[in-house]
Structure formats: structure tokens, C-alpha cells
Design a protein around this motif. Structure first.
Motif, PDB file in Angstrom:
ATOM      1  N   VAL A   1     -10.913  15.596  -0.246  1.00 36.61           N
ATOM      2  CA  VAL A   1     -12.237  14.935  -0.263  1.00 36.61           C
ATOM      3  C   VAL A   1     -13.076  15.809   0.335  1.00 36.61           C
ATOM      4  CG1 VAL A   1     -13.673  13.004   0.295  1.00 36.61           C
ATOM      5  CG2 VAL A   1     -11.083  12.801  -0.522  1.00 36.61           C
TER       6      VAL A   1
ATOM      7  N   GLN B   1      -7.807   5.680   2.925  1.00 36.86           N
ATOM      8  CA  GLN B   1      -7.129   6.242   1.824  1.00 36.86           C
ATOM      9  C   GLN B   1      -5.937   5.562   1.263  1.00 36.86           C
ATOM     10  OE1 GLN B   1      -6.003  10.162   3.375  1.00 36.86           O
ATOM     11  NE2 GLN B   1      -3.901   9.632   3.590  1.00 36.86           N
ATOM     12  N   ALA B   2      -5.170   4.955   2.034  1.00 34.53           N
ATOM     13  CA  ALA B   2      -4.091   3.962   1.307  1.00 34.53           C
ATOM     14  C   ALA B   2      -4.710   2.928   0.634  1.00 34.53           C
ATOM     15  CB  ALA B   2      -3.036   3.509   2.453  1.00 34.53           C
ATOM     16  N   MET B   3      -5.643   2.355   1.067  1.00 35.65           N
ATOM     17  CA  MET B   3      -6.257   1.045   0.796  1.00 35.65           C
ATOM     18  C   MET B   3      -7.005   1.561  -0.806  1.00 35.65           C
ATOM     19  SD  MET B   3      -9.368  -1.419   1.782  1.00 35.65           S
ATOM     20  CE  MET B   3     -10.457  -0.184   1.448  1.00 35.65           C
TER      21      MET B   3
ATOM     22  N   VAL C   1     -11.635   8.650   5.982  1.00 36.65           N
ATOM     23  CA  VAL C   1     -10.854   8.913   4.776  1.00 36.65           C
ATOM     24  C   VAL C   1      -9.349   8.435   5.001  1.00 36.65           C
ATOM     25  CG1 VAL C   1     -10.136  10.376   3.011  1.00 36.65           C
ATOM     26  CG2 VAL C   1     -12.483  10.569   3.775  1.00 36.65           C
TER      27      VAL C   1
ATOM     28  N   ARG D   1     -14.545  18.760  -1.547  1.00 37.14           N
ATOM     29  CA  ARG D   1     -15.159  18.475  -2.618  1.00 37.14           C
ATOM     30  C   ARG D   1     -16.614  18.067  -2.096  1.00 37.14           C
ATOM     31  NH1 ARG D   1     -12.752  14.292  -6.995  1.00 37.14           N
ATOM     32  NH2 ARG D   1     -14.586  14.627  -7.754  1.00 37.14           N
TER      33      ARG D   1
ATOM     34  N   PHE E   1      -4.731  14.567   1.439  1.00 40.54           N
ATOM     35  CA  PHE E   1      -6.016  14.022   0.452  1.00 40.54           C
ATOM     36  C   PHE E   1      -7.316  14.039   1.087  1.00 40.54           C
ATOM     37  CE2 PHE E   1      -8.194  10.087  -0.540  1.00 40.54           C
ATOM     38  CZ  PHE E   1      -8.418  10.066  -2.017  1.00 40.54           C
TER      39      PHE E   1
ATOM     40  N   ALA F   1      -9.577   7.863  -6.249  1.00 42.73           N
ATOM     41  CA  ALA F   1      -9.863   7.449  -4.973  1.00 42.73           C
ATOM     42  C   ALA F   1     -10.667   8.595  -4.369  1.00 42.73           C
ATOM     43  CB  ALA F   1      -8.416   7.624  -4.259  1.00 42.73           C
ATOM     44  N   GLN F   2     -10.551   9.928  -4.719  1.00 41.37           N
ATOM     45  CA  GLN F   2     -11.417  11.049  -4.285  1.00 41.37           C
ATOM     46  C   GLN F   2     -12.891  10.883  -4.690  1.00 41.37           C
ATOM     47  OE1 GLN F   2     -10.115  15.159  -5.302  1.00 41.37           O
ATOM     48  NE2 GLN F   2      -8.125  14.739  -4.506  1.00 41.37           N
ATOM     49  N   ASP F   3     -12.839  10.315  -5.658  1.00 36.44           N
ATOM     50  CA  ASP F   3     -14.229  10.052  -6.285  1.00 36.44           C
ATOM     51  C   ASP F   3     -15.154   8.984  -5.499  1.00 36.44           C
ATOM     52  OD1 ASP F   3     -14.078  11.901  -8.363  1.00 36.44           O
ATOM     53  OD2 ASP F   3     -13.772  10.585  -9.799  1.00 36.44           O
TER      54      ASP F   3
ATOM     55  N   HIS G   1      -1.966   0.763  -8.357  1.00 38.10           N
ATOM     56  CA  HIS G   1      -1.537  -0.334  -8.862  1.00 38.10           C
ATOM     57  C   HIS G   1      -2.227  -0.710 -10.153  1.00 38.10           C
ATOM     58  CE1 HIS G   1       0.227  -1.060  -4.663  1.00 38.10           C
ATOM     59  NE2 HIS G   1       1.054  -0.582  -5.178  1.00 38.10           N
TER      60      HIS G   1
ATOM     61  N   GLU H   1      -5.349   9.171  -7.757  1.00 39.51           N
ATOM     62  CA  GLU H   1      -5.738  10.025  -6.714  1.00 39.51           C
ATOM     63  C   GLU H   1      -7.340  10.658  -7.035  1.00 39.51           C
ATOM     64  OE1 GLU H   1      -2.875  12.249  -4.582  1.00 39.51           O
ATOM     65  OE2 GLU H   1      -4.138  13.617  -4.446  1.00 39.51           O
ATOM     66  N   GLU H   2      -7.490  10.984  -8.150  1.00 40.58           N
ATOM     67  CA  GLU H   2      -8.847  11.603  -8.664  1.00 40.58           C
ATOM     68  C   GLU H   2      -9.759  10.451  -8.581  1.00 40.58           C
ATOM     69  OE1 GLU H   2      -9.204  14.535  -9.902  1.00 40.58           O
ATOM     70  OE2 GLU H   2     -11.383  14.379 -10.281  1.00 40.58           O
TER      71      GLU H   2
ATOM     72  N   ARG I   1       0.830  -1.333   0.044  1.00 38.70           N
ATOM     73  CA  ARG I   1       0.073   0.000  -0.001  1.00 38.70           C
ATOM     74  C   ARG I   1       0.786   1.315   0.053  1.00 38.70           C
ATOM     75  NH1 ARG I   1      -4.778  -0.959   4.301  1.00 38.70           N
ATOM     76  NH2 ARG I   1      -6.075  -2.286   3.170  1.00 38.70           N
ATOM     77  N   LYS I   2       0.309   2.296  -0.694  1.00 40.11           N
ATOM     78  CA  LYS I   2       0.882   3.487  -0.695  1.00 40.11           C
ATOM     79  C   LYS I   2       0.052   4.516  -0.322  1.00 40.11           C
ATOM     80  CE  LYS I   2       4.204   1.539  -3.903  1.00 40.11           C
ATOM     81  NZ  LYS I   2       4.059   0.088  -4.006  1.00 40.11           N
ATOM     82  N   GLN I   3       0.606   5.633   0.097  1.00 40.17           N
ATOM     83  CA  GLN I   3      -0.312   6.831   0.593  1.00 40.17           C
ATOM     84  C   GLN I   3      -0.440   7.654  -0.481  1.00 40.17           C
ATOM     85  OE1 GLN I   3      -2.078   7.557   3.364  1.00 40.17           O
ATOM     86  NE2 GLN I   3      -1.479   5.947   4.527  1.00 40.17           N
ATOM     87  N   PRO I   4      -1.595   8.359  -0.527  1.00 36.03           N
ATOM     88  CA  PRO I   4      -1.685   9.416  -1.603  1.00 36.03           C
ATOM     89  C   PRO I   4      -0.861  10.622  -0.992  1.00 36.03           C
ATOM     90  CG  PRO I   4      -3.630   9.199  -0.292  1.00 36.03           C
ATOM     91  CD  PRO I   4      -2.787   8.094   0.257  1.00 36.03           C
TER      92      PRO I   4
ATOM     93  N   PHE J   1      -6.505   4.196  -2.628  1.00 40.45           N
ATOM     94  CA  PHE J   1      -5.482   4.920  -3.547  1.00 40.45           C
ATOM     95  C   PHE J   1      -4.779   3.623  -4.244  1.00 40.45           C
ATOM     96  CE2 PHE J   1      -1.026   6.841  -3.868  1.00 40.45           C
ATOM     97  CZ  PHE J   1      -1.585   7.477  -4.997  1.00 40.45           C
ATOM     98  N   SER J   2      -4.141   3.043  -3.155  1.00 37.97           N
ATOM     99  CA  SER J   2      -3.199   1.895  -3.811  1.00 37.97           C
ATOM    100  C   SER J   2      -3.914   0.869  -4.649  1.00 37.97           C
ATOM    101  CB  SER J   2      -2.378   1.035  -2.646  1.00 37.97           C
ATOM    102  OG  SER J   2      -1.883   1.914  -1.619  1.00 37.97           O
TER     103      SER J   2
ATOM    104  N   PHE K   1     -14.492   8.248  -2.285  1.00 38.27           N
ATOM    105  CA  PHE K   1     -14.823   8.736  -1.051  1.00 38.27           C
ATOM    106  C   PHE K   1     -16.010   9.527  -1.222  1.00 38.27           C
ATOM    107  CE2 PHE K   1     -10.538   7.197   0.068  1.00 38.27           C
ATOM    108  CZ  PHE K   1     -10.800   6.409   0.908  1.00 38.27           C
ATOM    109  N   LEU K   2     -15.888  10.443  -2.219  1.00 36.60           N
ATOM    110  CA  LEU K   2     -17.251  11.358  -2.488  1.00 36.60           C
ATOM    111  C   LEU K   2     -18.446  10.616  -2.588  1.00 36.60           C
ATOM    112  CD1 LEU K   2     -16.185  14.082  -4.979  1.00 36.60           C
ATOM    113  CD2 LEU K   2     -17.236  14.353  -2.785  1.00 36.60           C
TER     114      LEU K   2
ATOM    115  N   ARG L   1      -0.610   8.185 -11.032  1.00 32.23           N
ATOM    116  CA  ARG L   1      -0.806   8.785  -9.678  1.00 32.23           C
ATOM    117  C   ARG L   1      -1.841   9.604  -9.705  1.00 32.23           C
ATOM    118  NH1 ARG L   1       2.301   7.958  -5.224  1.00 32.23           N
ATOM    119  NH2 ARG L   1       1.820   9.334  -3.580  1.00 32.23           N
TER     120      ARG L   1
END
Lengths: 97, 182, 184
Positions: free
Chosen positions: A25, B33-35, B29, A28, A21, B54-56, B42, B51-52, A14-17, B37-38, B58-59, B47
Motif C-alpha cells: 500500500v 488490514q485484516a478487517m 494499515v 502505491r 500488504f 483492500a489496497q485501493d 468474504h 487484496e487489490e 477475519r483473515k490476514q492478507p 481484506f476479510s 487504503f490508498l 483472494r
């Protein structure tokens, strides 16, 4: 889990954004929280449009009423004038020998 | 099997977020977020796009939070939505790998040595997998899910997951070995 | 017809302040023969509306505004016919009977008989020194007109509008002060 799978695990760790972040969110989500403001703006716009339509209607009705009043007065005067002429004719005849 | 234990702070944040607490939602979040986003990173290897996406996700969660029953349900929900969105995004052609699996450049070093270069090569091979196998591999080795859990997330039969996983690993291993002997 | 029945008929025909003379007439019967029809129906609301649209700065409109200030309604129905005799003079007589009650003053009533029969009458309804309405009946060979004005109207103002050239000259038919005695 064999060595290859361990390698896959490491590759797919896993990687962090980017930092902030969660805040992005949240930012938005705000437009949705303020959707009532847009509803208010839309409501006001609808009210203004309704007032505009009503004022246009009222203006047209007012103009129509004004024209009707003048027409009614003209006809009233015209017919009164006719009566006057008739009276005058009668008076004229009564003075004839 | 690797099991992530939901700690108490997660439950508290979840319950508070359900009541409309923004700070608690932000905490949720941060916890996931790591889960999310990753998985996206992957799968898509981009990237900014990851990220976009991932944001969607969570929205979408923010809007559907009332439908989430528990922290465990939340985790599964996030995995399911993220994986589906990734596949959808990939199907829109924008981020579909331009090269097929066979055409992917094979690594020239042995997998026995774990280093960034090797990981990068393996990463590229995963990227060259078709959508479903790629997501199965990501869920298996990033999220360490069992085939049954992957089947649930991807909404496909367990047998299919097992078969996809078996074939994907064989292809990846073969490429790596060929690379090692090259 | 007995005297009692005649009295009932007269009573039913007599127009009351709020009664609508124009509505009581069967216009539909005449419509097929009409070449031109004018219809004005101004109730209290429309008169109020007209008042707000009549300018105080333009002399003619200011005068008209003053005139309609005390009115409750103005109704006009005027029909022009293609041929003489397209309407029945007996129907007009019925209308005239409606304004023959004791509250009405016959200001002018002129009847011409013969081939070019015509019938013109101006009737004013008074309440003391106050004019509560005017009815004008003009039955000409090819034209029938009824004007019904309800409310306080000053004939002098109507005359002033005529003198100002805004409407045709009214002449001296209408009394300066409403009279309660009948004039033929």
C-alpha cells in the motif's frame, strides 16, 4: 447467539492478507508523493515547447527582416539609379549644341 | 455485542499519520488490514481481487486521511468504503455469483460439527446470497455489528437491515438443514 | 500668409532626425488608386534581428550586414498607380519641403515638367562628417516611392552592393564622403 450463528462467525472470521500488504500500500502511495517530479517534467516539457515555438517565431521573424532589408536596399538602389539616370540625361543635354 | 476497544497505539498512529508520518500510516494499515481484506475476501471469494480492492481502499484513505476525525471514524469509514466498493465491484458482473441461492449445492453434513468442510459449504452458501444480504451477513458475523451499525455502514434503513438479515439467515439455515437431512 | 506664419509652417514640416516622414504622409488617400503597394518598416529590433540572420560567409549578405550595422530604421513606401496623375504632385512638394531644412543636403533633385512630369530627389542628413540619414523621393508618372533611412549609413557600402550585383547599381549620385553643401 445460537450454534448456527456461531458457525457463521467462525466461517466469517477475519483473515490476514499476504505478508507485506502494508508495504505494498505504501509503495502505491509513493507515486503521489513524487507527483511534483512529474509536474517538474511537465513544466520542463512546456518550457521546451515554448522555447521551440519562440525560436520558430524568431527564425521566421529574422528571415522576414532579412528579406525586408534586401528589398529596402534594392528599392533604395533602384531609385538612386533613377536619379543617376536623370542627372546623366541632363548632363548629356547640356553638352548638346 | 462485541466491542473492539481502540487501544492507545491506534490513536498515536492515527495522529502521527495525520501529520504525514509514513510509518504511522503503515501501522494504521496493519491495524485495519485484516478487517478490510476479510470483508472483501468474504464478499468476493477471490483472494487476489480482494487484496487489490483492500489496497485501493487504503490508498483512498491515504488521500482522504485529513477528512478522518478519529480512530472510530476511521474504522467506520473503512467499513463503509470497503462494503460499497465490494458491491460496486460485484455489480460490474465480474465476480457476481453465477448461481442463484436456490441452485447452490447444499452441504451434506450437519452444522453441529464445526470443521473446515462445513465452513467451506457455509461459505459457498453465503457467496450465493445476493449482494446486499451477503454484505449484511458479513458485517453482522465478521464485524459483529448491530443492525443499526450495519444500516449506518450500508446507508440503508435499520428496518431493511433487520428484514434482509432475517430472510438471509432463514435461507442459509434452511439450506444447511436440508443439507443435513439429505 | 505672413513671414512668421510661413516660418512656423516650414519649421513644422522640417523633418527632425527622429521624425517619421513616411508616417506624416496621407497614404490612405492614395490606397484606392494603387495597383501595387510595397511597404517596409524595419525598426531597431528588426534590423538587429536581420543582422543576426545575415550570414558573414555569404559575400552579399555580409555586405548588407555591414551596411545596416549603424542604422536605426529603414522605411520604404512605394505605390504603383494604374493611371498617370493618380496622385497630386503638390503632396510630393510638401514632402520635399520637410527635407529642406538646413540640416539636410540636397544631393540630387531633378524635376521634369510636362505630361510626363517626374520628380526625383536624394537628400542626406549630415552631422559633421557623419551621415545620419537618407531620404529618397521618387515621384514618377505612375509610381511614387519614398525611402527613409535613419542612422549612420555609408553610401560607399551601398554602392558596393550595387557593384556586386546584389542590388541595382547605385551610380555616382551618392557622394563617397557625405557633403554638407547642397548640390543641384
Amino acid at each position: 447467539m445460537n450454534e448456527f450463528e456461531e458457525q457463521l462467525k467462525q466461517t466469517l472470521s477475519r483473515k490476514q492478507p499476504a505478508i507485506g500488504f502494508a508495504e505494498k500500500v505504501l509503495a502505491r502511495t509513493h507515486p503521489r508523493n513524487h507527483s511534483w517530479k512529474w509536474a517538474l517534467v511537465a513544466g520542463l516539457a512546456a518550457c521546451l515547447a515554448a522555447v521551440g515555438v519562440y525560436e520558430t517565431y524568431r527564425y521566421q521573424q529574422g528571415q522576414f527582416a532579412k528579406e525586408q532589408v534586401m528589398l529596402a536596399l534594392r528599392i533604395t538602389a533602384d531609385k538612386t539609379h533613377v536619379a543617376q539616370q536623370k542627372v546623366d540625361q541632363l548632363n548629356h543635354r547640356s553638352f548638346l549644341p | 455485542m462485541f466491542v473492539r476497544v481502540q487501544d492507545n497505539s491506534g490513536l498515536v498512529a492515527f495522529e502521527k499519520a495525520l501529520l504525514g508520518d509514513e510509518a504511522a500510516f503503515a501501522e494504521l494499515v496493519r491495524q485495519h488490514q485484516a478487517m478490510v481484506f476479510s470483508i472483501a475476501l468474504h464478499f468476493l471469494r477471490n483472494r487476489a481481487v480482494a487484496e487489490e480492492l483492500a489496497q485501493d481502499v487504503f490508498l483512498h484513505l491515504f488521500r482522504k486521511l485529513k477528512e478522518i476525525e478519529s480512530p472510530t471514524h476511521l474504522t467506520n469509514w473503512l467499513r463503509r468504503v470497503t462494503s460499497h466498493r465490494c458491491i460496486d465491484q460485484s455489480r460490474q458482473q465480474k465476480y457476481r455469483p453465477r448461481v442463484g441461492l436456490e441452485a447452490a449445492r447444499e452441504p451434506s453434513i450437519s452444522p453441529k460439527h464445526s470443521d473446515p468442510m462445513l465452513q467451506s459449504m457455509l461459505d459457498r452458501l453465503i457467496q450465493a446470497l445476493p449482494e446486499k444480504p451477503r454484505m449484511v451477513v458479513i458485517l453482522r458475523y465478521q464485524e459483529e455489528l448491530e443492525p443499526g451499525e450495519i444500516a449506518e455502514v450500508m446507508q440503508i434503513p435499520v428496518g431493511t437491515v433487520k428484514s434482509i438479515l432475517h430472510r438471509a439467515l432463514a435461507v442459509l439455515r434452511g439450506k444447511m438443514e436440508r443439507g443435513a437431512h439429505a | 500668409m505672413s513671414a512668421k506664419q510661413f516660418a512656423v509652417v516650414l519649421f513644422s514640416l522640417a523633418i527632425c532626425p527622429g521624425q517619421d516622414l513616411i508616417q506624416s504622409f496621407d497614404w490612405a488617400k492614395l490606397a484606392p488608386k494603387a495597383s501595387e503597394t510595397v511597404e517596409v518598416n524595419l525598426d531597431g529590433f528588426l534590423l538587429k534581428m536581420a543582422r543576426s540572420f545575415l550570414s558573414d560567409s555569404k559575400p552579399d549578405e555580409a555586405q548588407a550586414k555591414k551596411l545596416i550595422g549603424g542604422l536605426k530604421s529603414i522605411k520604404v513606401r512605394s505605390i504603383k498607380f494604374n493611371n498617370e496623375g493618380d496622385y497630386n504632385m503638390a503632396d510630393v512638394d510638401k514632402l520635399r519641403m520637410a527635407v529642406s531644412g538646413s540640416e539636410w543636403s540636397k544631393v540630387v533633385e531633378v524635376k521634369n515638367s510636362g505630361s510626363k512630369a517626374s520628380n526625383v530627389g536624394v537628400y542626406i542628413k549630415n552631422n559633421g562628417s557623419k551621415t545620419e540619414g537618407i531620404v529618397i523621393l521618387a515621384a514618377e508618372p505612375k509610381e511614387l516611392t519614398i525611402v527613409q533611412v535613419v542612422g549612420s549609413i555609408d553610401p560607399e557600402q551601398l554602392r558596393a552592393l550595387g557593384d556586386a550585383g546584389i542590388i541595382p547599381k547605385v551610380g555616382n549620385v551618392l557622394p563617397v564622403k557625405p557633403k554638407s553643401d547642397k548640390k543641384d
